[in-house]
Design an enzyme around this catalytic site. Structure first.
Site, mmCIF file in Angstrom:
data_model
loop_
_atom_site.group_PDB
_atom_site.id
_atom_site.type_symbol
_atom_site.label_atom_id
_atom_site.label_comp_id
_atom_site.label_asym_id
_atom_site.label_seq_id
_atom_site.Cartn_x
_atom_site.Cartn_y
_atom_site.Cartn_z
ATOM 1 N N LYS B 98 0.698 -1.104 0.033
ATOM 2 C CA LYS B 98 -0.185 -0.092 0.075
ATOM 3 C C LYS B 98 0.797 1.212 0.019
ATOM 4 C CE LYS B 98 -2.777 2.842 3.120
ATOM 5 N NZ LYS B 98 -3.787 2.742 4.392
ATOM 6 N N GLY B 159 -7.981 8.435 10.237
ATOM 7 C CA GLY B 159 -8.841 8.326 11.489
ATOM 8 C C GLY B 159 -9.464 9.481 11.943
ATOM 9 N N ALA B 185 -9.704 4.799 4.547
ATOM 10 C CA ALA B 185 -9.471 5.923 5.435
ATOM 11 C C ALA B 185 -10.529 6.981 5.668
ATOM 12 C CB ALA B 185 -8.155 6.894 5.116
ATOM 13 N N GLY B 186 -10.963 7.095 6.696
ATOM 14 C CA GLY B 186 -11.886 8.140 6.886
ATOM 15 C C GLY B 186 -13.429 7.765 7.469
ATOM 16 N N ASN B 207 -9.271 0.826 9.947
ATOM 17 C CA ASN B 207 -8.518 0.482 10.903
ATOM 18 C C ASN B 207 -9.156 1.101 12.365
ATOM 19 O OD1 ASN B 207 -6.723 -0.048 13.187
ATOM 20 N ND2 ASN B 207 -4.921 0.318 11.859
ATOM 21 N N THR B 208 -8.980 2.599 12.308
ATOM 22 C CA THR B 208 -9.437 3.070 13.688
ATOM 23 C C THR B 208 -10.970 3.144 13.818
ATOM 24 O OG1 THR B 208 -7.768 5.010 12.975
ATOM 25 C CG2 THR B 208 -9.279 5.594 14.719
#
Lengths: 65, 257
Positions: B98, B159, B185-186, B207-208
């Site tokens: 990535k 995040g 993301a986001g 992830n987050t």
């Protein structure tokens, strides 16, 4: 011999990269080594001689997204 | 669910899960299990030589069960990203990478020019390249042309959990793309995931929102079913939006009066 390992000056007795890895007790761990900008797979460690002032990076996988 | 492919690998799950920020290895492992993900992301960092007993993340994960997707986080230039990619591949664990190149600490938004440069180099070196990029349809096309195996536009900054800031752009990216589109993301919660999947993306990377949820294991499961719901709705085809009501029963002539 003086080596720069992970950005820090270290004094240690080592002839090859394999010795360096063993010094830190990392032989059985899934790690990767870079020596003076050259990435080394584990089979190359035993044949790669260390030189004074060599810049060595010992890296591994950590959690990330 | 329907299967899909990245490079030569057939995937059954549309969930790529990140391995950072979990409260402990047990919760991480159970969340991965609950997510049903086949692809796990990692970062590459220096080993702390003062504390080598510190257990490696891989001690808790069976490599043969997963496709590993290491990232180049921490890189600010194409050159740094290529270096990290080569280190990651030398692990022998994966040739997927990535590409993640951030030039701004506050937003962590990707540097498009450096990302394209790194993608070109790594494709030539035989990597399976999945670049993280802004939700820009033209950049996504350029990365595809450079040989990216998939493109990974962000929904909003890493995040933040702000969800999809520009669904119009994501929709355009999906329409134009000939490689899988993965929203990276986001995303914040299950409804964001459903929205992404309804737009027709092939998968999501999170992830987050899982690791930092109050109950990460339950949230992993929620995200998994959200992916399924959104995917099915996309395949089923939603009704067009209309301004005024239309009765479900029809047959005006038989109405009681």
């Amino acid at each position: 011999m003086e080596l720069i390992i992970n950005g820090k000056v270290q004094q240690l007795e080592a002839k090859t990269i394999k010795d360096v890895v063993e010094h830190f007790g990392l032989s059985s761990k899934p790690i990767v080594v870079e020596a003076d900008g050259v990435v080394l797979v584990s089979e190359q460690w035993v044949d790669t001689a260390v030189k004074p002032g060599m810049k060595i990076e010992l890296v591994h996988f950590v959690g990330g997204g | 669910m329907d299967t899909w492919k990245i490079g030569n690998r057939t995937l059954h799950s549309r969930f790529f899960i990140g391995t950072g920020l979990f409260p402990n290895p047990y919760v991480q492992q159970e969340a991965i299990r609950a997510s049903g993900a086949e692809v796990l992301t990692f970062a590459i960092r220096r080993i702390n030589l003062e504390q080598t007993e510190d257990d490696s993340i891989l001690q808790h994960i069976e490599p043969e069960q997963f496709q590993f997707l290491p990232n180049t986080s921490g890189a600010r230039t194409a050159e740094e990203a290529v270096r990290i990619a080569r280190l990651a591949r030398a692990s022998g664990l994966s040739d997927w990478i990535k590409v993640e190149i951030s030039a701004n600490e506050r937003t962590l938004l990707p540097d498009a020019l450096e990302t394209l440069k790194a993608t070109e180099i790594l494709v030539k070196e035989g990597f399976t390249v999945l670049p993280y990029i802004s939700d820009d349809p033209i950049m996504c096309k350029r990365l595809e042309e450079a040989g990216a195996a998939a493109v990974m536009p962000g929904a909003s900054p890493i995040g933040t959990g702000l969800g999809i800031l520009n669904p119009y752009h994501l929709g355009l990216i999906v329409e134009e793309a000939k490689v899988p589109v993965i929203v990276d993301a986001g995303l914040g919660t299950a409804s964001d995931v459903v929205q992404a999947m309804e737009l027709g993306v092939s998968g999501v990377l999170m992830n987050t929102p899982v690791a930092k949820a109050r109950d990460p294991i339950k949230m992993a499961q929620a995200m998994r079913v959200a992916i399924e719901a959104g995917r099915l709705a996309y395949l089923a085809g939603r009704i067009p939006k209309k301004k005024y009501a239309s009765a479900s029963s029809g047959l005006e002539a038989f109405k009681l009066s």
